[in-house]
Design an enzyme around this catalytic site. Structure first.
Site, mmCIF file in Angstrom:
data_model
loop_
_atom_site.group_PDB
_atom_site.id
_atom_site.type_symbol
_atom_site.label_atom_id
_atom_site.label_comp_id
_atom_site.label_asym_id
_atom_site.label_seq_id
_atom_site.Cartn_x
_atom_site.Cartn_y
_atom_site.Cartn_z
ATOM 1 N N ASP A 64 0.882 -1.168 0.000
ATOM 2 C CA ASP A 64 0.000 0.000 0.000
ATOM 3 C C ASP A 64 0.923 1.222 0.000
ATOM 4 O O ASP A 64 1.680 1.422 0.961
ATOM 5 C CB ASP A 64 -0.860 -0.052 1.277
ATOM 6 C CG ASP A 64 -1.741 1.172 1.456
ATOM 7 O OD1 ASP A 64 -1.532 2.187 0.751
ATOM 8 O OD2 ASP A 64 -2.636 1.120 2.321
ATOM 9 N N SER A 143 -2.295 14.363 -13.603
ATOM 10 C CA SER A 143 -3.595 14.392 -14.303
ATOM 11 C C SER A 143 -3.800 15.794 -14.834
ATOM 12 O O SER A 143 -3.241 16.757 -14.296
ATOM 13 C CB SER A 143 -4.719 14.047 -13.326
ATOM 14 O OG SER A 143 -5.985 14.365 -13.891
ATOM 15 N N TYR A 156 -8.832 15.474 -5.323
ATOM 16 C CA TYR A 156 -8.082 14.875 -6.428
ATOM 17 C C TYR A 156 -7.267 15.946 -7.160
ATOM 18 O O TYR A 156 -6.074 15.766 -7.413
ATOM 19 C CB TYR A 156 -9.069 14.181 -7.375
ATOM 20 C CG TYR A 156 -8.429 13.408 -8.500
ATOM 21 C CD1 TYR A 156 -7.842 12.174 -8.266
ATOM 22 C CD2 TYR A 156 -8.422 13.907 -9.793
ATOM 23 C CE1 TYR A 156 -7.256 11.453 -9.301
ATOM 24 C CE2 TYR A 156 -7.848 13.203 -10.840
ATOM 25 C CZ TYR A 156 -7.270 11.973 -10.592
ATOM 26 O OH TYR A 156 -6.692 11.265 -11.625
ATOM 27 N N THR A 188 -8.884 11.800 -19.119
ATOM 28 C CA THR A 188 -9.593 10.591 -18.690
ATOM 29 C C THR A 188 -9.409 9.442 -19.683
ATOM 30 O O THR A 188 -9.523 9.630 -20.894
ATOM 31 C CB THR A 188 -11.090 10.906 -18.506
ATOM 32 O OG1 THR A 188 -11.209 11.804 -17.406
ATOM 33 C CG2 THR A 188 -11.914 9.665 -18.237
#
Ligand code: 1HS
Length: 255
Positions: A64, A143, A156, A188
């Site tokens: 993780d 992003s 985000y 995306t």
């Protein structure tokens, strides 16, 4: 590019599915030895086994990224089995919806812990080997949400903007050690679990059409269109590229 990454050990976080897996497969095609790190350790090992069956060298490790100790353990396991890590793709991430007024502490923390702290922990675990060898390449998957505001994605957007800032900063600190650090800002991707969840979240056809209309190319990305950019930035073909953000978004941020 042919076999541009021969014998180089590259670790990919979140590498057992979606964009991370597309990157792992493309890296293998370029000759890299790929360490797949994923929160789903069984899936990581299954995908690593598939890469081995296809003729590559690969190892799957469960970790993780939001837990610093798990990443140090993963790094040790990978280097013991495969040798020093010379490439790192920080791909693991979560996308959640919410404006600031309806984002609770737990949600905010989770996004920051995985998306931002995860990048910090992975870099900190791996940088000493890269520094010792005087060579390395890091690609952080940010992003377009780190470049422009995306409705209802406060945490985000903040986490991805921070990844871009951190990438630029690290590029400066580590350039003289022969380590390049770059970010990719994808639009995306239609087909991944994250993309499908985002695209499925607005159910009105009008909202869907409004979102798609933001993309001049008239469609969402394929995972392969982003993974090839990651492979390029990791390779020596990008030897003079550091501290940059490669936007791969079908023109979305050109507006
Ligand atoms: C998920 C990916 O990082 C992009 S953020 C969503 C942007 S958009 O497709 O809704 O305009």
């Amino acid at each position: 590019m042919t076999k541009g990454l021969s014998d180089r050990v590259v670790m990919v976080t979140g590498g057992a599915s979606g964009l991370g897996l597309a990157i792992a497969r493309d890296l293998m095609r370029e000759g890299a030895t790929v360490a797949i790190v994923d929160i789903d350790g069984a899936c990581a090992e299954r995908e690593a086994q598939a890469l081995r069956a296809a003729g590559g060298r690969s190892l799957g490790v469960g970790a993780d990224v939001s837990k610093c100790g798990e990443l140090s353990d993963a790094k040790k396991q990978i280097e013991d089995a495969l040798g020093p890590i010379e490439g790192l793709v920080n791909n693991a991430g979560v996308a959640v919806l919410g404006a600031v007024h309806d984002t609770d502490d737990g949600l905010w923390r989770r996004v920051m812990d995985v998306n931002l702290d995860g990048v910090f922990y992975a870099c900190r675990a791996i940088l000493p080997s890269m520094q010792a060898r005087g060579r390395g390449a890091i690609v952080n998957i940010a992003s377009i949400a780190g470049l422009v505001g995306v409705p209802n994605m406060a945490a985000y957007c903040a986490s991805k903007g921070a990844i871009i800032a951190l990438s630029r900063q690290m590029a400066i600190d580590y350039a003289r050690s022969g380590i390049r650090v770059n970010a990719i800002a994808p639009g995306t991707i239609g087909s991944t679990r994250m993309g499908a969840a985002l695209l499925g979240s607005d159910l009105t056809p009008e909202a869907q059409a409004r979102r798609l209309a933001k993309y001049p190319l008239g469609r969402y990305a394929e995972a392969g269109e982003i993974s090839k950019a990651a492979v390029f930035l990791l390779s020596d073909d990008a030897s003079f590229i550091t501290g940059t953000v490669l936007t791969v978004d079908g023109g979305m941020t050109a507006y």
